[in-house]
Design an enzyme around this catalytic site. Structure first.
Site, short mmCIF file in Angstrom:
data_model
loop_
_atom_site.label_atom_id
_atom_site.label_comp_id
_atom_site.label_asym_id
_atom_site.label_seq_id
_atom_site.Cartn_x
_atom_site.Cartn_y
_atom_site.Cartn_z
CB CYS B 31 -0.29 -0.25 1.26
SG CYS B 31 -1.40 1.74 1.30
CB CYS B 34 0.74 1.85 4.11
SG CYS B 34 -1.20 1.37 3.82
#
Lengths: 288, 103
Positions: B31, B34
């Site tokens: 991600c 993230c």
């Protein structure tokens, strides 16, 4: 590859392009939607126009000015932006472009549909980021709210993850998309329903469908949509920048209305100039 | 304080039984956003020292924890007080917003 790609052709984006092009950087400006500036009927508080000027005229002059010094200014909708560390890839329905620096100047239009339940279920089945959250809906039934190129692009991202996808146009015309597991429903939406997470969608005509997740892709992708996918920090959907117009992501700058604050041409022009100059410094420093 | 690697095995010990607030970052390696959240969390751990515990949960390795807290969007940051999820932040946030959540 371009040195600089700028998304948005309002006063911030065009001013940035004037600086980068004159700084000898190959520059592309992509734009699509009607700019906030075009909607301003008459501007009397911007320097240099003795009788004022219409927003529409100022907008057109800006684009011509950039073209005249060699900037490529192309009307194409950006549906996807990728950060590949060494370069950025910008996708439009017609093709792809790459650049070393990306400048976001997409204005302050917010794309959040006004549908009951959207805010309540954010993070509980409502998502704005297919590449972040698609994984959670592997082999499930999901929906995409939207009807344009952006909705089609987001649906394509999800086709191989989800079991089936329903595009909910919320009363708009159905987009063209062909895939076995994609359906389109054009009914107007009443609300998103569920207990603790998204369980379905209720339409204005009283009918309902079940769905495990809803991805929002209404209208044309704006700065907040790109920011979520690129990992750019935002505050109330405004892009957070430092005094050099840098975002927290290396090589991405933002300027104009999308950074919040005064929604004025003079502020957009200043920020565009600063972003352009800092982009030149960034490219020289990184020897790109 | 160092950033703790929180797993299904040590969650109870480190989070549920903690007598100081715990900030947990739920993330995955694939991600993009993230990756931007991660240094912010590191920075919070450094700044707050011993007053708060800071940890990260890899949702791929700890699916039960992700399910338990209804994580359907990442990054998600949850502040735990006395073992209970007190405040949830969905999506990338700046340091200030998370620190405000501690108050």
């Amino acid at each position: 590859m371009y040195d600089v790609i700028i998304i948005g052709a309002g006063p911030a984006g065009i001013t940035a392009s004037l600086y980068t092009q004159r700084g000898n950087l190959k520059t592309l400006v992509l734009y699509n939607e009607k700019s906030g500036l075009e909607k301003a009927e008459h501007i009397e508080n911007y320097y240099g126009f003795e009788n004022g000027i219409s927003g529409e005229a100022l907008y057109k002059i800006g684009i011509e000015q950039a073209k005249n010094i060699g900037v490529d200014v192309i009307k194409e909708e950006v549906t996807k932006v990728e950060n590949n560390i060494d370069y950025f890839k910008i996708v439009t329905p017609r093709g792809e472009y790459t650049s070393k620096v990306l400048i976001l100047s997409t204005g302050n239009k917010k794309n959040k549909p006004k549908i009951k339940g959207i805010e309540k279920f954010e993070g509980k089945g409502v998502s704005y980021c297919t590449i972040c959250d698609g994984f959670f809906f592997r082999n499930r039934s999901i929906s995409v709210i939207g009807s344009g190129n952006y909705a089609v692009s987001e649906t394509n991202e999800l086709i191989n993850i989800a079991n089936d996808i329903t595009i909910l146009t919320n009363g708009e015309k159905a987009p063209e998309i062909r895939a076995d597991n994609v359906n389109i429903d054009t009914k107007k939406i009443e609300e998103i329903i569920g207990e603790n997470k998204v369980e379905g969608v209720k339409f204005k005509d009283g009918t309902e469908i079940q769905t495990d997740g809803i991805f929002i892709a209404q209208g044309v992708a704006g700065s907040a949509d790109f920011a979520k996918k690129l990992g750019i920090i935002t505050n109330k959907d405004n892009i957070v920048v430092n005094a050099n117009m840098e975002t927290n992501v290396k090589g991405i700058f933002a300027c104009g209305d999308c950074t919040g604050g005064l929604l004025q041409v003079s502020k957009a022009v200043y920020e565009g100039a600063k972003a352009g100059l800092e982009a030149i410094k960034y490219i020289r420093k990184n020897n790109k | 304080m160092a950033v703790l690697k929180i797993t299904q095995e040590n969650f109870e010990e480190e989070v549920s039984k903690s007598n100081i607030p715990v900030i947990i970052d739920f993330y995955a390696d694939w991600c993009g956003p993230c990756k931007m959240m991660s240094p912010i969390i590191d920075n919070i751990a450094e700044e707050l020292g011993e007053s708060v515990k800071v940890g990260k949960v890899n949702i791929d390795d700890n699916k039960n924890l992700a399910m338990q807290f209804g994580i359907m969007s990442i990054p998600t940051v949850i502040i735990f007080k006395e073992g209970k999820a007190e405040k949830t932040f969905v999506g990338l946030r700046d340091k200030e917003e998370i620190l405000n959540g501690l108050k």
